[in-house]
Design a protein around this motif. Structure first.
Motif, short mmCIF file in Angstrom:
data_model
loop_
_atom_site.label_atom_id
_atom_site.label_comp_id
_atom_site.label_asym_id
_atom_site.label_seq_id
_atom_site.Cartn_x
_atom_site.Cartn_y
_atom_site.Cartn_z
N LEU A 1 2.33 1.75 -3.45
CA LEU A 1 1.30 2.23 -4.39
C LEU A 1 0.99 3.71 -4.17
O LEU A 1 0.84 4.46 -5.14
N ILE A 2 0.89 4.13 -2.93
CA ILE A 2 0.63 5.54 -2.65
C ILE A 2 1.81 6.40 -3.13
O ILE A 2 1.61 7.44 -3.76
N GLY A 3 3.03 5.95 -2.86
CA GLY A 3 4.21 6.69 -3.32
C GLY A 3 4.28 6.79 -4.83
O GLY A 3 4.56 7.85 -5.39
N LEU B 1 0.83 -1.20 0.00
CA LEU B 1 0.00 0.00 0.00
C LEU B 1 0.86 1.25 0.00
O LEU B 1 0.59 2.21 -0.73
N GLY B 2 1.93 1.26 0.80
CA GLY B 2 2.84 2.39 0.83
C GLY B 2 3.51 2.64 -0.51
O GLY B 2 3.65 3.77 -0.96
N GLY C 1 1.74 6.52 -6.92
CA GLY C 1 0.63 7.35 -7.39
C GLY C 1 0.93 8.83 -7.22
O GLY C 1 0.63 9.64 -8.11
N CYS C 2 1.52 9.21 -6.10
CA CYS C 2 1.89 10.61 -5.88
C CYS C 2 2.95 11.06 -6.87
O CYS C 2 2.91 12.17 -7.38
N ARG C 3 3.90 10.18 -7.15
CA ARG C 3 4.97 10.53 -8.10
C ARG C 3 4.41 10.72 -9.51
O ARG C 3 4.75 11.69 -10.20
N LEU D 1 4.61 14.01 -1.73
CA LEU D 1 4.36 12.79 -0.97
C LEU D 1 3.75 13.13 0.38
O LEU D 1 4.26 13.99 1.09
N PRO D 2 2.64 12.50 0.77
CA PRO D 2 2.00 12.81 2.05
C PRO D 2 2.73 12.16 3.22
O PRO D 2 2.26 11.20 3.81
N ALA D 3 3.92 12.64 3.52
CA ALA D 3 4.71 12.07 4.61
C ALA D 3 5.46 13.20 5.31
O ALA D 3 5.73 14.24 4.71
#
Length: 70
Positions: free
Chosen positions: A8-10, A5-6, A12-14, A20-22
């Motif tokens: 995929l989120i990374g 999941l992490g 998708g943001c790229r 990046l939401p971190a």
């Protein structure tokens, strides 16, 4: 599953070009360290007391445990 999941989120943001939401690297590392230490410390402190409601817990099978704590 969490790692996937992490990733995929990374990705998708790229691809979307959004930040990046971190948290910042140092703040994020300290947050992970604090959460880990808090979790471990709470586990150590709770070992000295038996579970008082173990008889009411259904667990994965849905069957109630009998005979006190595990």
């Amino acid at each position: 599953m969490g790692l996937l999941l992490g990733l995929l989120i990374g990705a998708g943001c790229r691809l979307a070009g959004i930040p990046l939401p971190a948290p910042q690297a140092l703040i994020g590392a300290l947050l992970v360290l604090a959460m880990t230490l808090g979790y471990s410390l709470t586990g150590l402190l709770n070992r000295c007391r038996p579970a008082t409601q173990a008889d009411n817990c259904g667990g994965p099978s849905g069957q109630r445990q009998t005979g006190g704590t595990r």
